[in-house]
Design a protein around this motif. Structure first.
Motif, PDB file in Angstrom:
ATOM      1  N   SER A   1      22.284  47.685  20.469  1.00 48.61           N
ATOM      2  CA  SER A   1      20.954  48.175  20.111  1.00 48.61           C
ATOM      3  C   SER A   1      20.334  47.464  18.920  1.00 48.61           C
ATOM      4  O   SER A   1      19.141  47.614  18.677  1.00 48.61           O
ATOM      5  CB  SER A   1      21.010  49.688  19.827  1.00 48.61           C
ATOM      6  OG  SER A   1      21.888  49.973  18.749  1.00 48.61           O
ATOM      7  N   SER A   2      21.116  46.680  18.181  1.00 48.78           N
ATOM      8  CA  SER A   2      20.538  45.945  17.048  1.00 48.78           C
ATOM      9  C   SER A   2      19.771  44.727  17.548  1.00 48.78           C
ATOM     10  O   SER A   2      20.204  44.035  18.474  1.00 48.78           O
ATOM     11  CB  SER A   2      21.635  45.488  16.086  1.00 48.78           C
ATOM     12  OG  SER A   2      21.084  44.676  15.062  1.00 48.78           O
ATOM     13  N   GLN A   3      18.642  44.446  16.914  1.00 44.29           N
ATOM     14  CA  GLN A   3      17.869  43.249  17.224  1.00 44.29           C
ATOM     15  C   GLN A   3      18.254  42.089  16.316  1.00 44.29           C
ATOM     16  O   GLN A   3      17.582  41.058  16.292  1.00 44.29           O
ATOM     17  CB  GLN A   3      16.375  43.548  17.131  1.00 44.29           C
ATOM     18  CG  GLN A   3      15.896  44.512  18.200  1.00 44.29           C
ATOM     19  CD  GLN A   3      14.419  44.830  18.099  1.00 44.29           C
ATOM     20  OE1 GLN A   3      14.025  45.924  17.692  1.00 44.29           O
ATOM     21  NE2 GLN A   3      13.582  43.882  18.475  1.00 44.29           N
ATOM     22  N   HIS A   4      19.337  42.287  15.578  1.00 43.79           N
ATOM     23  CA  HIS A   4      19.911  41.242  14.735  1.00 43.79           C
ATOM     24  C   HIS A   4      21.334  40.978  15.216  1.00 43.79           C
ATOM     25  O   HIS A   4      21.957  41.832  15.836  1.00 43.79           O
ATOM     26  CB  HIS A   4      19.916  41.672  13.268  1.00 43.79           C
ATOM     27  CG  HIS A   4      18.560  42.001  12.734  1.00 43.79           C
ATOM     28  ND1 HIS A   4      17.744  41.074  12.121  1.00 43.79           N
ATOM     29  CD2 HIS A   4      17.861  43.166  12.753  1.00 43.79           C
ATOM     30  CE1 HIS A   4      16.605  41.652  11.776  1.00 43.79           C
ATOM     31  NE2 HIS A   4      16.643  42.924  12.146  1.00 43.79           N
ATOM     32  N   PHE A   5      21.840  39.794  14.913  1.00 41.49           N
ATOM     33  CA  PHE A   5      23.201  39.446  15.324  1.00 41.49           C
ATOM     34  C   PHE A   5      23.916  38.864  14.119  1.00 41.49           C
ATOM     35  O   PHE A   5      23.672  37.719  13.722  1.00 41.49           O
ATOM     36  CB  PHE A   5      23.160  38.451  16.479  1.00 41.49           C
ATOM     37  CG  PHE A   5      24.515  38.201  17.098  1.00 41.49           C
ATOM     38  CD1 PHE A   5      25.103  39.133  17.938  1.00 41.49           C
ATOM     39  CD2 PHE A   5      25.208  37.022  16.826  1.00 41.49           C
ATOM     40  CE1 PHE A   5      26.351  38.895  18.509  1.00 41.49           C
ATOM     41  CE2 PHE A   5      26.446  36.781  17.392  1.00 41.49           C
ATOM     42  CZ  PHE A   5      27.021  37.723  18.236  1.00 41.49           C
ATOM     43  N   ASN A   6      24.767  39.660  13.538  1.00 38.33           N
ATOM     44  CA  ASN A   6      25.528  39.245  12.366  1.00 38.33           C
ATOM     45  C   ASN A   6      26.815  40.070  12.312  1.00 38.33           C
ATOM     46  O   ASN A   6      27.071  40.894  13.200  1.00 38.33           O
ATOM     47  CB  ASN A   6      24.693  39.402  11.093  1.00 38.33           C
ATOM     48  CG  ASN A   6      24.092  40.789  10.968  1.00 38.33           C
ATOM     49  OD1 ASN A   6      24.802  41.793  11.039  1.00 38.33           O
ATOM     50  ND2 ASN A   6      22.766  40.861  10.801  1.00 38.33           N
ATOM     51  N   LEU A   7      27.610  39.873  11.284  1.00 38.50           N
ATOM     52  CA  LEU A   7      28.905  40.551  11.216  1.00 38.50           C
ATOM     53  C   LEU A   7      28.770  42.066  11.127  1.00 38.50           C
ATOM     54  O   LEU A   7      29.677  42.788  11.538  1.00 38.50           O
ATOM     55  CB  LEU A   7      29.720  40.016  10.036  1.00 38.50           C
ATOM     56  CG  LEU A   7      30.174  38.562  10.156  1.00 38.50           C
ATOM     57  CD1 LEU A   7      30.958  38.135   8.918  1.00 38.50           C
ATOM     58  CD2 LEU A   7      31.010  38.332  11.413  1.00 38.50           C
ATOM     59  N   SER A   8      27.644  42.555  10.626  1.00 45.24           N
ATOM     60  CA  SER A   8      27.466  44.010  10.609  1.00 45.24           C
ATOM     61  C   SER A   8      27.303  44.557  12.024  1.00 45.24           C
ATOM     62  O   SER A   8      27.669  45.703  12.297  1.00 45.24           O
ATOM     63  CB  SER A   8      26.260  44.406   9.741  1.00 45.24           C
ATOM     64  OG  SER A   8      25.024  44.172  10.398  1.00 45.24           O
ATOM     65  N   THR A   9      26.779  43.720  12.942  1.00 35.18           N
ATOM     66  CA  THR A   9      26.645  44.152  14.338  1.00 35.18           C
ATOM     67  C   THR A   9      28.008  44.439  14.956  1.00 35.18           C
ATOM     68  O   THR A   9      28.144  45.322  15.809  1.00 35.18           O
ATOM     69  CB  THR A   9      25.914  43.076  15.160  1.00 35.18           C
ATOM     70  OG1 THR A   9      24.716  42.682  14.483  1.00 35.18           O
ATOM     71  CG2 THR A   9      25.566  43.584  16.546  1.00 35.18           C
ATOM     72  N   ALA A  10      29.022  43.706  14.527  1.00 35.59           N
ATOM     73  CA  ALA A  10      30.378  43.942  15.035  1.00 35.59           C
ATOM     74  C   ALA A  10      30.857  45.353  14.700  1.00 35.59           C
ATOM     75  O   ALA A  10      31.669  45.934  15.428  1.00 35.59           O
ATOM     76  CB  ALA A  10      31.344  42.918  14.447  1.00 35.59           C
ATOM     77  N   LEU A  11      30.358  45.896  13.591  1.00 32.68           N
ATOM     78  CA  LEU A  11      30.779  47.226  13.145  1.00 32.68           C
ATOM     79  C   LEU A  11      29.929  48.333  13.766  1.00 32.68           C
ATOM     80  O   LEU A  11      30.214  49.515  13.564  1.00 32.68           O
ATOM     81  CB  LEU A  11      30.711  47.304  11.620  1.00 32.68           C
ATOM     82  CG  LEU A  11      31.524  46.234  10.883  1.00 32.68           C
ATOM     83  CD1 LEU A  11      31.372  46.397   9.372  1.00 32.68           C
ATOM     84  CD2 LEU A  11      32.996  46.279  11.274  1.00 32.68           C
ATOM     85  N   ARG A  12      28.899  47.980  14.516  1.00 33.88           N
ATOM     86  CA  ARG A  12      28.048  48.986  15.180  1.00 33.88           C
ATOM     87  C   ARG A  12      28.791  49.482  16.427  1.00 33.88           C
ATOM     88  O   ARG A  12      28.489  49.112  17.552  1.00 33.88           O
ATOM     89  CB  ARG A  12      26.692  48.380  15.540  1.00 33.88           C
ATOM     90  CG  ARG A  12      25.727  49.400  16.148  1.00 33.88           C
ATOM     91  CD  ARG A  12      24.358  48.774  16.417  1.00 33.88           C
ATOM     92  NE  ARG A  12      23.612  48.591  15.200  1.00 33.88           N
ATOM     93  CZ  ARG A  12      22.335  48.950  15.012  1.00 33.88           C
ATOM     94  NH1 ARG A  12      21.658  49.544  15.979  1.00 33.88           N
ATOM     95  NH2 ARG A  12      21.735  48.728  13.870  1.00 33.88           N
ATOM     96  N   GLN A  13      29.773  50.315  16.196  1.00 33.32           N
ATOM     97  CA  GLN A  13      30.659  50.776  17.257  1.00 33.32           C
ATOM     98  C   GLN A  13      30.288  52.182  17.718  1.00 33.32           C
ATOM     99  O   GLN A  13      29.818  53.004  16.942  1.00 33.32           O
ATOM    100  CB  GLN A  13      32.112  50.742  16.789  1.00 33.32           C
ATOM    101  CG  GLN A  13      32.632  49.343  16.504  1.00 33.32           C
ATOM    102  CD  GLN A  13      32.712  48.488  17.756  1.00 33.32           C
ATOM    103  OE1 GLN A  13      33.034  48.970  18.836  1.00 33.32           O
ATOM    104  NE2 GLN A  13      32.403  47.199  17.606  1.00 33.32           N
TER     105      GLN A  13
END
Length: 293
Positions: free
Chosen positions: A112-124
């Protein structure tokens, strides 16, 4: 037994901060404070749910192991076989989570994030600990010891953290075998040609074998085909569950209601909405028509 992916949390945060600094200095990639905060909140929620389920998960693993088909032991060959088997199970679960709507409802928030970075990996997800369990039960049932299964699944999650970045470009011959940032950027793309592609965990070979591989060509548009534009963790976690259940409750028959749960996301009885496969088919037809004109 400690969860390696949870023990790695301080390292995750250090690398996240380092990436954010590099993104700002190099102008490659993007961060947004509210988006990152939402991803971290989702990650904390996932950890809490996972910990709350720990006893039930272990119990289910040990019960399955009691009825195991094989005696595989704990030697090097057992670990090598488990590495391959766990990655194949991950591929099966991950692909099903894109192609079965009730599983997508649990997994969708990771996209659901419109960004792609290491924080996206934690969007579990807060609900994938429930949808993953039936798939991973196959491993102790096959004969792998429960503690080995938990260890290998943690290793897989550790590996998948670093591939959520735009700072690393192509990686040459490694990309034939392993999942890489380039492959995973495609997986997070909302471009029609990128939908439901590159489901691998550590290995990309399953996608190549089963026809779901797509290389990174066009610039990636991150997020969902219809973005929710919200940083509220509750809405991120449950909005697709709510949409799916509303559709099922409006169904005109039990069969139609079941289809809303079990057909791919985008399915509708009248064809008014499109699944990823249908969208790709339309894109291919339009491309072929353009080539002929």
């Amino acid at each position: 037994m400690p969860d390696l992916s949870i023990l790695a949390a301080p390292g995750y945060l250090v690398l996240l901060v380092l990436e954010a600094v590099l993104v700002q200095r190099l102008g490659k990639g993007s961060y947004e404070a509210r988006d990152t905060a939402a991803s971290l909140a989702m990650g904390v929620g996932n950890v809490l749910v996972t910990l709350a389920m720990k006893g039930a998960t272990l119990g289910a693993f040990f019960l399955a192991y009691e009825y195991r088909f094989l005696e595989l032991g704990t030697g090097p060959w057992a670990w090598l076989l488990l590495f391959v088997a766990e990655d194949l199970v991950y591929y099966g679960w991950h692909r099903a989570s894109h192609e079965v709507r009730i599983l997508w409802a649990a997994h969708e928030n990771h996209h659901s994030s419109q960004h792609f970075n290491l924080s996206t990996a934690l969007r579990q997800s807060w609900t994938t600990p429930f949808t993953m369990l039936p798939f991973w039960l196959l491993l102790p049932l096959a004969g792998f010891r429960p503690w080995m299964v938990l260890t290998m699944s943690s290793i897989s999650l550790l590996y998948q953290f670093w591939i959520h970045t735009e700072l690393i470009d192509r990686m040459g011959p490694l990309e034939w075998i392993f999942n890489t940032p380039s492959h995973h950027r495609v997986h997070h793309g909302a471009n029609v040609e990128y939908l439901d592609r590159n489901h691998g965990g550590i290995l990309i070979v399953w996608d190549r074998i089963f026809g779901t591989f797509e290389p990174e060509r066009a610039p990636v548009r991150y997020g969902l085909t219809k973005n929710i534009h919200s940083f509220d963790p509750i809405r991120i976690a449950f909005h697709e569950w709510a949409a799916m259940l509303r559709a099922a409750l409006r169904a005109r028959s039990l069969r139609e209601a079941a289809s809303y749960l079990l057909q791919p996301p985008g399915w509708s009885p009248d064809g008014s909405t499109r699944t990823a496969r249908e969208l790709r088919r339309e894109l291919a037809r339009s491309g072929a028509a353009s080539a002929l004109s």
